[in-house]
Design a protein around this motif. Structure first.
Motif, PDB file in Angstrom:
ATOM      1  N   LYS A  57       5.400  -8.095 -12.003  1.00 50.28           N
ATOM      2  CA  LYS A  57       4.762  -7.705 -10.746  1.00 50.28           C
ATOM      3  C   LYS A  57       4.080  -6.340 -10.829  1.00 50.28           C
ATOM      4  O   LYS A  57       3.284  -6.000  -9.945  1.00 50.28           O
ATOM      5  CB  LYS A  57       5.799  -7.657  -9.620  1.00 50.28           C
ATOM      6  CG  LYS A  57       6.308  -9.010  -9.171  1.00 50.28           C
ATOM      7  CD  LYS A  57       7.255  -8.831  -7.991  1.00 50.28           C
ATOM      8  CE  LYS A  57       7.747 -10.166  -7.439  1.00 50.28           C
ATOM      9  NZ  LYS A  57       8.647  -9.973  -6.279  1.00 50.28           N
ATOM     10  N   GLY A  58       4.386  -5.539 -11.838  1.00 49.81           N
ATOM     11  CA  GLY A  58       3.839  -4.197 -11.896  1.00 49.81           C
ATOM     12  C   GLY A  58       4.447  -3.306 -10.834  1.00 49.81           C
ATOM     13  O   GLY A  58       5.650  -3.385 -10.549  1.00 49.81           O
ATOM     14  N   VAL A  59       3.623  -2.475 -10.191  1.00 44.82           N
ATOM     15  CA  VAL A  59       4.128  -1.512  -9.206  1.00 44.82           C
ATOM     16  C   VAL A  59       4.876  -2.213  -8.078  1.00 44.82           C
ATOM     17  O   VAL A  59       5.853  -1.687  -7.542  1.00 44.82           O
ATOM     18  CB  VAL A  59       2.956  -0.667  -8.647  1.00 44.82           C
ATOM     19  CG1 VAL A  59       3.407   0.181  -7.466  1.00 44.82           C
ATOM     20  CG2 VAL A  59       2.377   0.227  -9.741  1.00 44.82           C
ATOM     21  N   GLU A  60       4.469  -3.405  -7.713  1.00 47.90           N
ATOM     22  CA  GLU A  60       5.151  -4.123  -6.640  1.00 47.90           C
ATOM     23  C   GLU A  60       6.594  -4.435  -7.017  1.00 47.90           C
ATOM     24  O   GLU A  60       7.445  -4.645  -6.135  1.00 47.90           O
ATOM     25  CB  GLU A  60       4.387  -5.410  -6.298  1.00 47.90           C
ATOM     26  CG  GLU A  60       5.012  -6.283  -5.231  1.00 47.90           C
ATOM     27  CD  GLU A  60       5.199  -5.581  -3.895  1.00 47.90           C
ATOM     28  OE1 GLU A  60       5.990  -6.083  -3.066  1.00 47.90           O
ATOM     29  OE2 GLU A  60       4.552  -4.529  -3.661  1.00 47.90           O
ATOM     30  N   PRO A 108       0.800  -1.231   0.000  1.00 47.51           N
ATOM     31  CA  PRO A 108       0.000   0.000   0.000  1.00 47.51           C
ATOM     32  C   PRO A 108       0.828   1.274   0.000  1.00 47.51           C
ATOM     33  O   PRO A 108       0.381   2.313  -0.505  1.00 47.51           O
ATOM     34  CB  PRO A 108      -0.824  -0.121   1.287  1.00 47.51           C
ATOM     35  CG  PRO A 108      -0.924  -1.592   1.545  1.00 47.51           C
ATOM     36  CD  PRO A 108       0.382  -2.162   1.061  1.00 47.51           C
ATOM     37  N   GLY A 109       2.035   1.221   0.556  1.00 44.14           N
ATOM     38  CA  GLY A 109       2.897   2.393   0.515  1.00 44.14           C
ATOM     39  C   GLY A 109       3.263   2.777  -0.904  1.00 44.14           C
ATOM     40  O   GLY A 109       3.335   3.961  -1.250  1.00 44.14           O
ATOM     41  N   LYS A 110       3.502   1.788  -1.755  1.00 46.29           N
ATOM     42  CA  LYS A 110       3.805   2.051  -3.160  1.00 46.29           C
ATOM     43  C   LYS A 110       2.555   2.521  -3.904  1.00 46.29           C
ATOM     44  O   LYS A 110       2.592   3.487  -4.676  1.00 46.29           O
ATOM     45  CB  LYS A 110       4.360   0.792  -3.827  1.00 46.29           C
ATOM     46  CG  LYS A 110       5.669   0.286  -3.252  1.00 46.29           C
ATOM     47  CD  LYS A 110       6.121  -0.978  -3.966  1.00 46.29           C
ATOM     48  CE  LYS A 110       7.422  -1.514  -3.395  1.00 46.29           C
ATOM     49  NZ  LYS A 110       7.886  -2.732  -4.092  1.00 46.29           N
ATOM     50  N   VAL A 111       1.437   1.821  -3.666  1.00 43.32           N
ATOM     51  CA  VAL A 111       0.188   2.162  -4.346  1.00 43.32           C
ATOM     52  C   VAL A 111      -0.226   3.592  -4.017  1.00 43.32           C
ATOM     53  O   VAL A 111      -0.670   4.348  -4.883  1.00 43.32           O
ATOM     54  CB  VAL A 111      -0.919   1.171  -3.962  1.00 43.32           C
ATOM     55  CG1 VAL A 111      -2.261   1.608  -4.548  1.00 43.32           C
ATOM     56  CG2 VAL A 111      -0.569  -0.232  -4.438  1.00 43.32           C
ATOM     57  N   ARG A 117       9.715  13.086   2.634  1.00 47.59           N
ATOM     58  CA  ARG A 117       9.668  12.113   3.724  1.00 47.59           C
ATOM     59  C   ARG A 117       8.677  10.979   3.473  1.00 47.59           C
ATOM     60  O   ARG A 117       8.696   9.975   4.198  1.00 47.59           O
ATOM     61  CB  ARG A 117       9.352  12.808   5.038  1.00 47.59           C
ATOM     62  CG  ARG A 117       7.997  13.510   5.088  1.00 47.59           C
ATOM     63  CD  ARG A 117       7.747  14.057   6.483  1.00 47.59           C
ATOM     64  NE  ARG A 117       6.483  14.769   6.598  1.00 47.59           N
ATOM     65  CZ  ARG A 117       6.369  16.077   6.505  1.00 47.59           C
ATOM     66  NH1 ARG A 117       7.445  16.830   6.286  1.00 47.59           N
ATOM     67  NH2 ARG A 117       5.182  16.668   6.625  1.00 47.59           N
ATOM     68  N   ASN A 118       7.782  11.125   2.485  1.00 46.26           N
ATOM     69  CA  ASN A 118       6.821  10.049   2.222  1.00 46.26           C
ATOM     70  C   ASN A 118       7.277   9.127   1.096  1.00 46.26           C
ATOM     71  O   ASN A 118       6.480   8.367   0.556  1.00 46.26           O
ATOM     72  CB  ASN A 118       5.443  10.631   1.902  1.00 46.26           C
ATOM     73  CG  ASN A 118       5.466  11.573   0.697  1.00 46.26           C
ATOM     74  OD1 ASN A 118       6.540  11.944   0.218  1.00 46.26           O
ATOM     75  ND2 ASN A 118       4.299  11.950   0.223  1.00 46.26           N
ATOM     76  N   ALA A 119       8.562   9.181   0.733  1.00 44.24           N
ATOM     77  CA  ALA A 119       9.080   8.292  -0.309  1.00 44.24           C
ATOM     78  C   ALA A 119       9.125   6.847   0.201  1.00 44.24           C
ATOM     79  O   ALA A 119       9.110   6.585   1.408  1.00 44.24           O
ATOM     80  CB  ALA A 119      10.466   8.737  -0.749  1.00 44.24           C
ATOM     81  N   TYR A 120       9.184   5.908  -0.744  1.00 45.69           N
ATOM     82  CA  TYR A 120       9.190   4.484  -0.402  1.00 45.69           C
ATOM     83  C   TYR A 120      10.490   3.859  -0.881  1.00 45.69           C
ATOM     84  O   TYR A 120      10.887   4.045  -2.029  1.00 45.69           O
ATOM     85  CB  TYR A 120       8.006   3.763  -1.053  1.00 45.69           C
ATOM     86  CG  TYR A 120       7.858   2.318  -0.624  1.00 45.69           C
ATOM     87  CD1 TYR A 120       6.904   1.953   0.312  1.00 45.69           C
ATOM     88  CD2 TYR A 120       8.677   1.320  -1.152  1.00 45.69           C
ATOM     89  CE1 TYR A 120       6.755   0.633   0.719  1.00 45.69           C
ATOM     90  CE2 TYR A 120       8.549   0.000  -0.746  1.00 45.69           C
ATOM     91  CZ  TYR A 120       7.587  -0.338   0.189  1.00 45.69           C
ATOM     92  OH  TYR A 120       7.454  -1.636   0.584  1.00 45.69           O
ATOM     93  N   PHE A 121      11.139   3.102   0.007  1.00 42.23           N
ATOM     94  CA  PHE A 121      12.338   2.363  -0.357  1.00 42.23           C
ATOM     95  C   PHE A 121      12.179   0.916   0.103  1.00 42.23           C
ATOM     96  O   PHE A 121      11.802   0.660   1.240  1.00 42.23           O
ATOM     97  CB  PHE A 121      13.584   2.969   0.297  1.00 42.23           C
ATOM     98  CG  PHE A 121      13.932   4.330  -0.225  1.00 42.23           C
ATOM     99  CD1 PHE A 121      14.729   4.467  -1.351  1.00 42.23           C
ATOM    100  CD2 PHE A 121      13.428   5.469   0.382  1.00 42.23           C
ATOM    101  CE1 PHE A 121      15.038   5.723  -1.846  1.00 42.23           C
ATOM    102  CE2 PHE A 121      13.729   6.725  -0.106  1.00 42.23           C
ATOM    103  CZ  PHE A 121      14.538   6.849  -1.224  1.00 42.23           C
ATOM    104  N   THR A 122      12.450  -0.010  -0.800  1.00 45.95           N
ATOM    105  CA  THR A 122      12.392  -1.423  -0.434  1.00 45.95           C
ATOM    106  C   THR A 122      13.585  -1.775   0.431  1.00 45.95           C
ATOM    107  O   THR A 122      14.720  -1.486   0.046  1.00 45.95           O
ATOM    108  CB  THR A 122      12.394  -2.294  -1.704  1.00 45.95           C
ATOM    109  OG1 THR A 122      11.247  -1.945  -2.487  1.00 45.95           O
ATOM    110  CG2 THR A 122      12.315  -3.753  -1.352  1.00 45.95           C
TER     111      THR A 122
END
Length: 900
Positions: A876-879, A515-518, A895-900
């Motif tokens: 996988k698309g966005v995932e 959900p963070g990526k979506v 600050r709301n960026a997403y890093f795996t």
């Protein structure tokens, strides 16, 4: 700008090829094989799940098996699919409909593919329209006859997003069936495999109970090296011509409505063409190229060439105008010529007429303009400046088609400059948003030039006062205008419009992702979320109209917005017409619409006084992807991109103070009229405002506000640089694509083709990075592989040695990605003068191919400021992304960026 489809000029070469094997037009020998043809039997595999516009991100389950291209037909093989009985699908074959190239001088294949064994109805009952979308693949062959040598073919792929020919990938295709930009293939005699990805889209294909996909592939042999692109239909163009040119006004001796014109050329040679001269009919017309000559048309590229034209009356007679382009190939000096022809219609001065104008990117676009009638009822006198009545068309329509041009013939008496913009393409480019609405504003700005051009003596025009109306996708465009340009609009009528792109066909069937990526992907489309921006419409009269039996845009959309408008403190009059469908003759001019338009146009509409005592209180809402102004209060920068920002202004009648509160603000402008307040207070802090220019206030690190005149300046990211990745579509000086290696040339050409296909954008291709970077006003798209990319000090993403690094605002490294096979990244970074550079990077060739998918193309796909991915994104698309997010006002990772 050459209509909804194209057909290249038929050359003597292609005719000669046919005659060489014993047939020509009208002389068919059934025993003679055509020079080139498609196979009649095609192999199909599918269907598989796909979400709305998700294919940009890959999301192809067959990529887990190496891709469809790695599979061979096997009727016993099975593949997992969430759509099918027993979760299993098999190979199948279908018979295609083939044309006869001996008669048409081209070859085409039509495929209609459906899967009647799938229980679509039960899926739709639960999931709605998103369940009627699917993806799959089809494989066929192209045959080139032995003995003819290598042949050049221009391939058009209608309703196709991507395909492979002989193992070579082509991404972008022609999803809407525009036919703007063909792919040039150079094929040897023999059999050539073609694999075509099938993507069904409800917005494009409709919500049929048996959801099929209809595709057409069409190829034409090319003999001439540079072709002038001709339309198949008359949408946007005179059917005789390959020239985008204005109508002639008054009579045959009248002037052009505008001097701007354009011809699109395609280079089918394997060498670059250098266009060095342009001329029109001798002793009749003069033309002047807008772009300095010589200009390069790269091998395989399609580009519009813009010019000004003026003719000695009459401009048209017994023969059409002829525009001649002269060029030579490569380093050779042999002169060649290509011709395009125009026969502009003659329109009465007061009739709807095609007027060309310059889009901010530099291309030539057009709109249909109807000046105020001699019988217009302008109650404020003959010396008034009449407002602009904007009428926005629906998806798939050209402004110059009869359905649009004559939509308001029943309203000849309104005191307005009636304008039917095109939005550049039949789908208004990006649904009347960044690129498409820039075209609207350019068309409005062109009206004063039309007045001067034709010597108009009637009412003037007030280009800052609009009544905006639209139907279907144009109705959605009305909501965009209301929520993004409220200070310009005196009234609005939304007819059968959908509420937002996310609500029309929701992304329900996208592959499951964190959900963070979506959330980041969805927030990149916040400017389309009109439901969240309706507070901007407060104080503007709104009419809503919808047919009760509309099965294209369900009336739920208008009902929902009617409710939400009320909740936002605004008002609308909503009328639902019993028994009416989506479209019917007169939908744009029902009695209620006529009354509404006459009331707000013929009386001039209410004059809004910008003073706090009249405004009392209002709210400005911004997605951060465009500057937003209401009553002169302008949101400039958000503190945290990807989240909405708000400013609430309230006038205290007791103290006569103006009280401001904010949410997620970095900076905003306070207009000069705030001087009328006894004092101005932002969350308890009093500030002053310049009497003449107003003030820009900026939030400091301690949370207090300061006038920008007392600070070093605004944070560096501002103006045209704001927004997600599609901010590159705000280009004010054209687009330059630079490739830093020979290996990136194919991808650069592909991006160029896509930008012309979907936006009719002009692009210059070059390998000279520093020259491109220095070009005044231009937006730069840079393609790099491995360590080719020059690093910069003002970018939070850079490539150093053997890794891709991302930094925070203190230049501390957040994440480093070793440049392993197939690593891909795409991000924006700043150039001087509010310009942008979009970096498209891959650790290797395949990584670059993955990154190129994410260059803005289709609306509703949601690319933020930066994305890092690898090969798993293809299935996988966005995932399958490794990192994604935004850059803040200081060009650092938010600050709301997403890093795996």
């Amino acid at each position: 700008m050459l209509g909804s489809r194209i057909l290249t000029l038929i050359t003597q070469y292609s005719v000669g090829l046919q005659q060489a094997v014993g047939f020509g037009k009208g002389d068919v020998d059934a025993n003679v094989q055509p020079i080139y043809q498609f196979s009649e039997e095609w192999q199909v595999l599918g269907p598989f799940q796909i979400g709305t516009r998700e294919a940009i991100w890959g999301a192809d389950p067959l990529e887990l098996h190496g891709g469809f291209r790695a599979l061979e037909y096997d009727e016993k093989a099975t593949f997992k699919s969430s759509l099918a009985f027993n979760a299993t699908v098999h190979w199948a074959t279908v018979q295609a409909r083939l044309s006869d190239p001996r008669q048409t001088q081209q070859a085409s294949v039509d495929l209609s593919i459906s899967f009647p064994d799938i229980d679509w109805r039960s899926l739709q009952v639960v999931y709605g329209w998103p369940a009627l979308q699917w993806q799959g693949w089809a494989r066929g062959e192209i045959f080139v006859q032995q003995g003819v040598g290598e042949i050049s073919l221009a391939l058009n792929v209608e309703h196709i997003l991507e395909f492979w020919v002989d193992g070579k990938h082509y991404f972008g295709g022609d999803f809407y069936g525009y036919g703007n930009a063909a792919t040039t293939l150079h094929l040897q005699p023999g059999r050539h495999r073609i694999d075509v990805r099938l993507v069904r889209d409800v917005r494009r294909d409709g919500a049929n109970s048996d959801p099929n996909v209809d595709i057409r592939l069409r190829m034409q042999g090319q003999g001439a090296l540079v072709q002038a692109v001709l339309p198949e239909t008359n949408g946007g163009y005179n059917p005789y011509t390959g020239v985008l040119i204005s109508d002639i006004v008054g009579d045959a001796n009248g002037p052009f409505a505008s001097p701007y014109a354009s011809v699109t050329l395609r280079n089918d040679a394997q060498l670059d063409a250098h266009i060095y001269d342009i001329e029109a009919n001798h002793n009749q017309c003069e033309v002047e190229s807008i772009e300095p000559l010589p200009s390069i048309l790269v091998a395989g590229q399609t580009r519009p060439f813009t010019f000004r034209i003026a003719c000695v009356p009459p401009a048209v007679g017994h023969s059409p105008l002829r525009i001649t382009f002269r060029y030579h190939l490569g380093d050779g000096q042999l002169t060649r010529a290509v011709y395009a022809y125009a026969l502009p219609p003659v329109r009465d001065l007061y009739a709807p007429q095609k007027v060309t104008h310059r889009h901010p990117s530099g291309i030539v676009s057009y709109a249909v303009l109807r000046p105020p009638s001699q019988h217009a009822h302008c109650e404020r006198g003959s010396n008034i400046s009449a407002p602009v009545l904007l009428a926005l068309h629906g998806a798939g329509l050209e402004a110059d088609g009869d359905l649009v041009r004559h939509a308001l013939d029943d309203l000849p008496d309104v005191c307005a400059w009636t304008l039917f913009p095109t939005g550049v393409t039949p789908w208004s480019s990006d649904d009347w948003h960044t690129w498409g609405f820039a075209d609207v504003e350019a068309a409005i700005a062109a009206i004063p030039r039309w007045i001067e051009q034709v010597g108009w003596e009637g009412p003037g025009v007030d280009v800052d006062r609009w009544v905006v109306m639209g139907h279907s996708n144009g109705g959605q465009g009305v909501w965009y205008a209301l929520t993004h340009r409220p200070d310009k609009i005196i009234a609005a009528a939304a007819l059968s419009g959908y509420s937002s792109i996310q609500n029309y066909v929701p992304p329900t069937f996208w592959r499951t992702a964190d959900p963070g990526k979506v959330g980041i992907v969805q927030s990149a489309m916040n400017s389309y979320r009109h439901e969240l921006l309706l507070e901007n419409a407060k104080g503007i009269p709104i009419l809503q109209q919808h047919g009760e039996d509309d099965d294209n845009v369900p009336p739920y959309h208008s009902r929902l917005l009617s409710q939400m408008i009320d909740q936002a403190g605004a008002e609308s009059d909503y009328f639902e017409l019993p028994g009416k469908p989506h479209w019917w003759d007169g939908v744009m001019s029902t009695d209620r619409v006529k009354h509404f338009l006459r009331w707000h146009l013929n009386t001039g509409g209410p004059a809004l006084e910008n003073a706090p005592v009249n405004l009392r209180k209002f709210t400005v809402v911004s997605s951060g992807q465009d500057t937003m102004t209401k009553h002169g209060v302008e949101i400039l920068q958000l503190a945290n991109p990807g989240q909405l920002g708000k400013i609430h202004v309230e006038f205290d009648p007791l103290t006569q103070a103006c009280l401001i509160s904010d949410s997620n603000m970095r900076s905003f402008r306070i207009p000069p009229w705030f001087q009328d307040c006894s004092f101005i207070e932002i969350r308890g802090q009093r500030i002053s405002v310049s009497e003449r220019t107003g003030s820009i206030v900026v939030k400091q690190s301690d949370g207090t506000w300061a006038d920008s005149n007392t600070m070093p300046g605004l944070p560096p990211r501002q103006g045209a640089q704001l927004g997600a990745m599609d901010a590159i579509l705000r280009s004010q000086g054209g687009l330059i694509i630079t490739h830093l290696s020979q290996a990136a040339q194919h991808t650069a050409l592909q991006i160029s083709r896509n930008l012309y296909q979907y936006f009719r954008a002009d692009t210059k291709l070059t390998g000279r990075y520093e020259d491109a970077k220095a070009a005044n006003g231009s937006t730069l798209i840079t393609l790099a592989i491995g360590t080719d990319l020059p690093s910069t000090t003002n970018s939070a993403v850079n490539v150093f040695h053997n890794r891709l690094e991302v930094f925070d605002k203190d230049l501390q490294m957040i994440h480093a990605y070793p440049t392993r096979d197939h690593l891909a990244a795409v991000w924006v970074r700043p150039l001087p003068d509010e310009r942008l550079e979009l970096v498209v990077w891959g650790a290797d060739d395949e990584g670059l191919d993955i990154a190129a998918r994410l260059v803005p193309m289709l609306s509703g796909t949601g690319q933020p400021d930066f994305i890092v991915a690898d090969k798993t994104m293809l299935w996988k698309g966005v995932e399958g992304t490794l990192a994604l997010g935004y850059f803040d006002a200081w060009w650092k990772v938010s600050r709301n960026a997403y890093f795996t």
